[in-house]
Design a protein around this motif. Structure first.
Motif, PDB file in Angstrom:
ATOM      1  N   PRO A 123       0.857  10.769  -5.440  1.00  0.00           N
ATOM      2  CA  PRO A 123       0.519  10.382  -4.335  1.00  0.00           C
ATOM      3  C   PRO A 123       0.948  11.094  -3.027  1.00  0.00           C
ATOM      4  O   PRO A 123       2.138  11.525  -3.176  1.00  0.00           O
ATOM      5  CB  PRO A 123       0.902   8.857  -4.223  1.00  0.00           C
ATOM      6  CG  PRO A 123       1.480   8.584  -5.473  1.00  0.00           C
ATOM      7  CD  PRO A 123       1.553   9.913  -6.510  1.00  0.00           C
ATOM      8  N   ASP A 159       2.629   5.182  -2.329  1.00  0.00           N
ATOM      9  CA  ASP A 159       2.502   4.871  -3.757  1.00  0.00           C
ATOM     10  C   ASP A 159       2.049   3.432  -3.909  1.00  0.00           C
ATOM     11  O   ASP A 159       1.866   3.498  -5.106  1.00  0.00           O
ATOM     12  CB  ASP A 159       3.851   5.054  -4.323  1.00  0.00           C
ATOM     13  CG  ASP A 159       5.159   4.195  -3.620  1.00  0.00           C
ATOM     14  OD1 ASP A 159       4.531   3.447  -2.566  1.00  0.00           O
ATOM     15  OD2 ASP A 159       5.973   4.305  -3.783  1.00  0.00           O
ATOM     16  N   GLN A 163      -2.109   3.210   0.568  1.00  0.00           N
ATOM     17  CA  GLN A 163      -2.955   4.239   0.465  1.00  0.00           C
ATOM     18  C   GLN A 163      -4.109   3.772   1.590  1.00  0.00           C
ATOM     19  O   GLN A 163      -4.900   4.674   2.283  1.00  0.00           O
ATOM     20  CB  GLN A 163      -3.503   4.267  -0.826  1.00  0.00           C
ATOM     21  CG  GLN A 163      -2.878   4.750  -1.741  1.00  0.00           C
ATOM     22  CD  GLN A 163      -3.008   6.397  -1.645  1.00  0.00           C
ATOM     23  OE1 GLN A 163      -3.946   6.831  -1.090  1.00  0.00           O
ATOM     24  NE2 GLN A 163      -2.110   7.209  -2.135  1.00  0.00           N
ATOM     25  N   TYR A 195      -5.299  10.117  -3.890  1.00  0.00           N
ATOM     26  CA  TYR A 195      -5.585   8.718  -4.330  1.00  0.00           C
ATOM     27  C   TYR A 195      -5.763   8.489  -5.656  1.00  0.00           C
ATOM     28  O   TYR A 195      -5.418   7.645  -6.297  1.00  0.00           O
ATOM     29  CB  TYR A 195      -6.733   8.113  -3.428  1.00  0.00           C
ATOM     30  CG  TYR A 195      -7.067   6.725  -3.827  1.00  0.00           C
ATOM     31  CD1 TYR A 195      -6.171   5.670  -3.545  1.00  0.00           C
ATOM     32  CD2 TYR A 195      -8.286   6.412  -4.436  1.00  0.00           C
ATOM     33  CE1 TYR A 195      -6.548   4.402  -4.011  1.00  0.00           C
ATOM     34  CE2 TYR A 195      -8.623   5.107  -4.392  1.00  0.00           C
ATOM     35  CZ  TYR A 195      -7.738   4.280  -4.180  1.00  0.00           C
ATOM     36  OH  TYR A 195      -8.054   2.769  -4.705  1.00  0.00           O
TER      37      TYR A 195
END
Lengths: 351, 290
Positions: free
Chosen positions: A161, A170, A175, A244
């Motif tokens: 990540p 993470d 994200q 991702y």
């Protein structure tokens, strides 16, 4: 753009502003607030859908620059996205390049490859260009598939990540913020591009490229620029996708994906900044709910059909949606929305 | 030496089948200027239909083939009537996009009805291979090539001498003028789609009786685009010349560089042709005016 009644512009700057009325400002700020608190209220199972919408939206916005504004068809957008994904994965994985730098380099590399396949657009257009970009898609995927020393073929690559200045992205929530920062930047970039000199040149080329050339627009340069920008955004989307998902292989970027992006754009509406957003959000949500809930239910109830029949349902409905939109509303859902808005403003005299 | 002859004959024969599928493309392009990107999917769905008729319902071959052709006629008519006719006069982007939608739809439909993903037609042609000089040739490939050639000649004669064929050529030239001469343009379009679907169905049965029915048929459709591009889109002769060229390049490239390169060769040819001579060997260069 139609305005509510009673709104007048007294300077050029207010005339070309994207957000013009107080209501629009309020709605915009409310929307941004809602988006920024969304991860705290979102059910866990939806994070995957929302984050992939964010990633796909970047690619579709890129396609919109190329196809919606400049009128150059690209049937290889998933291939360009794959270039971005693999460049970023290799740079961060093997060479330990910081993520932001790798992101920009992967965008640039996808853009440069896009330029190469954009060169034929000087001489050919329409169907010929479509075929050239199909060839691009297959050649890119073939190289990724067979250059096994670097891409590990069908085993694929593992990607860590993203981390920016020791800040690890993470979890799904982190994200979300990472992806949507870039999504918002690229949507704003595309919206602003469309009303700049470059955007107007693109639109002139789309409407009639011979006439545009006569008016003094350097058609070749602007067509290549459109290819570069469209593929640059695809590369950025690919890079975000790689970090991702955590694992990529060439099988993630099929020709069907390329058509999917075009379909999203057509259903949303070509050549508007709202179109890609509507198309991506609606199609992606529908597809996820179709595969996750409706298809198992159909398999369960319609036992007289052969097993596994629902796998075709997705493709079939999506193809049907493209056909119906093209027949009944070729300007897409964005145009329907605009019609609704103007009839709401004119109500009760909305004819 | 024997490998060489074998490659030449195999390549030419495979190329003839590509040419047959490409013919279906040229038919539609010639009369209505619609670029049909759903070529492979048409091949796929009619092969699956033939599979249903011949394997699942166990009809004799002639009946199954007749029913497949009837299905292709119906399919072509429906596609033109429901999807393409409402779009007459729309920009080329919409016309290309609707065939993409069609491709997606047909692909979904095949997965919906025939979810097994892999099927085998009964072998139509004799399986024995025979010798020409030192080379062993698969007989079925030759049969396929001969049938393609016969169809090509029939279609050429049709276009040259039959009233409908002449009407189709005239429509390609100038739709408005032709309409003024009382040629039913709608029927011309619908006929061209019907022909294209029938050609795709025959090509599909030929290929899938040699190999198998699977997603590879769609890729065969993509490879046929290289025939169309190399030969020039308006030209039947272009198809029938370019088909064997592509087939030969593919077989020789495959035997030189390994079978994975074979898949790539048609696409490399597409890029080279579009960069150097975009209108192909026999295509006419369009001169545009404002």
């Amino acid at each position: 753009m139609s305005l509510p009644c009673g709104i007048r512009n007294f300077s050029y700057h207010t005339d070309i502003a994207i957000i013009r009325t107080k209501t629009q400002w309020v709605l915009f700020i409310l929307f941004m607030l809602a988006l920024s608190v969304l991860p705290f209220y979102l059910p866990r199972s939806w994070f995957d859908t929302v984050n992939s919408i964010g990633i796909l939206l970047i690619a579709v916005v890129g396609l919109n620059i190329l196809m919606g504004y400049c009128g150059q068809l690209s049937l290889g957008h998933a291939g360009f996205m794959a270039i971005g994904a693999f460049t970023s994965a290799l740079l961060t994985g093997n060479l330990h390049v910081p993520f932001l730098l790798a992101l920009i380099i992967s965008g640039l590399s996808a853009g440069l490859i896009g330029l190469i396949f954009g060169i034929p657009s000087l001489r050919v257009k329409g169907f010929y260009l479509a075929i050239a970009t199909i060839a691009a898609q297959f050649i890119i995927i073939w190289i990724l598939q067979n250059w096994t020393d670097i891409t590990h073929g069908s085993n694929g690559l593992d990607v860590l990540p993203a981390s920016i200045f020791n800040w690890q992205f993470d979890s799904e929530i982190k994200q979300f913020y990472l992806i949507f920062t870039f999504t918002i930047i690229s949507v704003l970039f595309a919206t602003n591009l469309a009303r700049s000199r470059i955007g107007r040149a693109f639109i002139a080329i789309r409407d009639n490229d011979l006439a545009a050339e006569v008016m003094g627009i350097n058609v070749f340069r602007y067509k290549l620029l459109a290819f570069f920008l469209g593929c640059f955004l695809a590369g950025i989307a690919g890079s975000l996708y790689a970090q991702y998902r955590g694992h990529i292989s060439y099988e993630d970027f099929t020709f069907q994906q390329s058509i999917l992006y075009i379909g999203m754009l057509i259903i949303g509406g070509l050549g508007s900044s709202l179109g890609p957003i509507l198309g991506t959000v609606i199609i992606e949500t529908l597809q996820k709910s179709l595969t996750n809930t409706i298809a198992p239910w159909l398999e369960h109830t319609m036992t007289f059909m052969p097993t596994g029949f629902s796998s075709g349902l997705n493709l079939m409905l999506f193809g049907l949606a493209i056909i119906l939109i093209l027949i009944f509303e070729p300007r897409g859902l964005a145009h329907l929305w605009a019609l609704f808005k103007s009839s709401y403003r004119m109500w009760p005299f909305s004819y | 030496m024997d490998i060489l002859i074998q490659n030449i004959i195999t390549g030419t024969a495979t190329g003839m089948v590509y040419a047959l599928i490409a013919l279906g493309f040229a038919l539609i392009w010639k009369s209505s200027r619609v670029a049909n990107l759903a070529l492979g999917q048409l091949v796929l769905i009619s092969s699956w239909f033939a599979y249903s008729m011949l394997v699942q319902f166990k009809f004799p071959f002639w009946l199954g083939m007749l029913l497949t052709i009837a299905f292709a006629i119906l399919l072509g008519w429906l596609i033109e009537r429901l999807a393409l006719r409402p779009l007459i006069g729309q920009p080329i982007l919409s016309l290309i996009a609707i065939t993409l939608g069609l491709a997606y739809f047909l692909e979904g439909l095949t997965a919906f009805i025939w979810p097994q993903g892999q099927g085998n037609l009964p072998k139509v042609f004799p399986q024995t291979s025979f010798q020409i000089g030192p080379a062993m040739i698969q007989q079925e490939l030759l049969w396929a090539a001969v049938i393609s050639l016969i169809l090509f000649i029939l279609l050429s004669v049709f276009f040259k001498y039959h009233r409908m064929g002449i009407a189709m050529r005239a429509t390609a030239d100038d739709q408005l003028a032709v309409q003024a001469c009382a040629v039913p343009v709608n029927r011309v379009f619908s006929m061209s789609w019907i022909f294209a679907c029938v050609v795709a169905a025959i090509g599909g049965v030929l290929i899938s009786s040699i190999a198998a029915i699977n997603y590879g048929l769609v890729e065969t459709g993509f490879k046929s685009f290289s025939v169309v591009i190399l030969g020039g889109m308006e030209s039947f002769l272009g198809c029938i010349v370019a088909g064997p060229i592509i087939g030969l390049c593919e077989t020789f490239g495959g035997s030189q560089f390994g079978s994975s390169v074979k898949e790539l060769i048609p696409f490399i040819i597409i890029v080279i042709v579009i960069m150097i001579k975009p209108f192909g060997l026999f295509g006419e260069e369009r001169i545009e005016r404002i």
